[in-house]
Design a protein around this motif. Sequence first.
Motif, short mmCIF file in Angstrom:
data_model
loop_
_atom_site.label_atom_id
_atom_site.label_comp_id
_atom_site.label_asym_id
_atom_site.label_seq_id
_atom_site.Cartn_x
_atom_site.Cartn_y
_atom_site.Cartn_z
N GLU A 239 -6.67 9.23 8.11
CA GLU A 239 -7.54 9.92 7.22
C GLU A 239 -8.93 9.38 7.37
O GLU A 239 -9.33 8.42 8.00
CB GLU A 239 -7.24 9.76 5.93
CG GLU A 239 -5.66 10.19 5.51
CD GLU A 239 -5.38 10.25 3.96
OE1 GLU A 239 -5.91 9.26 3.31
OE2 GLU A 239 -4.72 11.18 3.64
N ASP B 140 3.63 5.91 2.90
CA ASP B 140 3.57 7.17 3.10
C ASP B 140 3.47 7.59 4.38
O ASP B 140 4.29 8.42 5.12
CB ASP B 140 2.55 7.91 2.40
CG ASP B 140 2.06 9.44 2.49
OD1 ASP B 140 2.69 10.20 1.65
OD2 ASP B 140 2.12 9.92 3.72
N GLU B 141 2.57 6.68 5.32
CA GLU B 141 2.82 6.99 6.75
C GLU B 141 4.19 6.83 7.35
O GLU B 141 4.52 7.52 8.06
CB GLU B 141 1.58 6.34 7.31
CG GLU B 141 1.27 6.61 8.84
CD GLU B 141 -0.12 5.82 9.24
OE1 GLU B 141 -0.21 6.27 10.47
OE2 GLU B 141 -0.52 5.06 8.67
N HIS C 84 -5.65 4.28 8.84
CA HIS C 84 -4.58 4.48 9.06
C HIS C 84 -3.78 3.87 7.49
O HIS C 84 -4.70 3.26 6.83
CB HIS C 84 -3.56 3.93 9.91
CG HIS C 84 -3.73 4.75 11.41
ND1 HIS C 84 -2.90 5.63 11.67
CD2 HIS C 84 -4.82 4.73 12.17
CE1 HIS C 84 -3.34 6.33 13.10
NE2 HIS C 84 -4.38 5.55 12.97
N GLY C 85 -2.71 4.33 7.20
CA GLY C 85 -1.98 3.90 5.97
C GLY C 85 -2.11 2.54 5.53
O GLY C 85 -2.39 2.07 4.42
N ASP D 65 -0.18 4.11 0.68
CA ASP D 65 -0.80 4.83 1.84
C ASP D 65 0.26 4.65 3.16
O ASP D 65 0.52 5.27 4.04
CB ASP D 65 -2.19 4.63 1.98
CG ASP D 65 -3.03 5.73 1.05
OD1 ASP D 65 -2.37 6.53 0.63
OD2 ASP D 65 -4.15 5.44 0.96
N ARG E 192 0.94 14.12 5.38
CA ARG E 192 -0.49 13.83 5.47
C ARG E 192 -1.03 13.40 6.99
O ARG E 192 -0.12 12.98 7.89
CB ARG E 192 -1.10 12.56 4.66
CG ARG E 192 -0.94 12.95 3.23
CD ARG E 192 -0.62 11.64 2.54
NE ARG E 192 -2.20 10.87 2.42
CZ ARG E 192 -2.04 9.76 1.70
NH1 ARG E 192 -1.21 9.23 1.08
NH2 ARG E 192 -3.30 9.06 1.80
N VAL F 22 7.08 8.08 -3.50
CA VAL F 22 6.63 8.46 -2.23
C VAL F 22 7.71 8.73 -1.18
O VAL F 22 8.03 9.64 -0.57
CB VAL F 22 5.76 7.40 -1.59
CG1 VAL F 22 5.45 7.41 -0.16
CG2 VAL F 22 4.42 7.17 -2.32
N GLY G 137 -8.69 1.42 2.83
CA GLY G 137 -8.43 2.74 3.30
C GLY G 137 -9.63 3.25 3.94
O GLY G 137 -10.31 2.41 4.54
N SER H 1 0.77 -1.31 -0.05
CA SER H 1 -0.04 -0.15 -0.10
C SER H 1 0.79 1.31 -0.16
O SER H 1 1.65 1.46 0.94
CB SER H 1 -0.86 -0.06 1.29
OG SER H 1 -1.57 1.25 1.46
N TRP I 176 -2.64 11.37 9.83
CA TRP I 176 -3.51 10.04 9.78
C TRP I 176 -3.98 9.82 11.43
O TRP I 176 -3.44 10.42 12.36
CB TRP I 176 -2.24 8.99 9.90
CG TRP I 176 -1.65 8.95 8.61
CD1 TRP I 176 -0.46 9.57 8.00
CD2 TRP I 176 -2.09 8.41 7.31
NE1 TRP I 176 -0.15 9.38 6.77
CE2 TRP I 176 -1.12 8.79 6.17
CE3 TRP I 176 -3.34 7.49 6.93
CZ2 TRP I 176 -1.50 8.12 5.00
CZ3 TRP I 176 -3.48 7.30 5.70
CH2 TRP I 176 -2.48 7.63 4.56
#
Length: 375
Positions: free
Chosen positions: A191, A123-124, A205-206, A120, A187, A155, A211, A118, A189
Amino acid sequence: MTDFALDDLRRWPDVEANNLFAVDAADRLMLDEAAVSLAEAGPGEVVVIGDNYGALSLGAAALHSVTGIRVHQDPLSGELALAQNARDSGLTPTFQSMPLESALLRGAKVVLLRLPRSLDALDEVSALIAAHADPDVTIYAGGMVKHLALAMNEVLGTYFASVRPSLARHKARVLTVAGPLSGVVARSWPERQLHDDLGLWVCAHGGAFAGTRVDIGTRFLLGVLGEAKRDATSAIDLGCGTGVIATALAMARPGITVLATDQSSAAVASASATAEVNGVAERVRVLRNDGLASQPDASAELILLNPPFHVGASVHTGLATRLFEDAARVLAPGGELWTVFNSHLGYRPALTRIVGPTRQVARNAKFTITVSTRG
């Protein structure tokens, strides 16, 4: 530890089978690429994120004498496997399992990161490393080539000045990452997203599956949730993900309490946030658990389940079977297990054999919903 061998590591308590392995080429390549950095690292300067079953953490400890390793693994099964493999290898004192938060990364100079599929999740994690690790940190981020994408480099490049790929070896590759960038706005978290058609906020969370979306299997199950054991005063959302089913049930039935369980730490944190933002946190208890391991026999009135059909990257029904067995043990006589699954998997015979009489509740072009009653 001269008798340590990566090939001796086991996946237990995760599913074990001839085509499932506790160590792969990416683990081996990451340890080789990071060898010099690991040998030079001081106590407490190495962090491992996403270790599948302990190959990275225990390899660093046994092969490079690293101590004070901080480890985060999203699935509880991986955390338990690492602990057992450490006991078997005599390496338990070399590491500490920790949540994905600032304390995990503070002062880290070497990070071994199994790249999550993922973006996301990546990213986290990347933002946390950049914000809290030592400014001279070096990250060795690896995986099997078939699971890597150029978007992962992008990323990482958002938070770090240098992203350098290794040559591939045995279909694995490692990205060496360094130079945390300052002033990057990360970002926030978890989201969250409002689904007007459901009247429901979803937080994620990522690393949480789907998601802030509501996957189509869950959405199908929500459509018949009102039929599920109407007299139940308590229920379990098994493999709760972001907590959509648990929260929706609590919102629809003010008199019910729900236990939401998942082995993923990202899922548990997401489900807690979902229940909170929808105002039902006092009736939705969220627990990180290996299936229903902590729940007593014959104690549940209603269990709701959208089982996974992948074990890591492999299609495998073993995990679903384990969840069916857990449900059968925990359901009280007359209790119901409501399951939604991809129709081609044909779980109904297994549900009948393991849990009890099973009937089809609904079916569409892709999914089947069944209810199994414990005798």
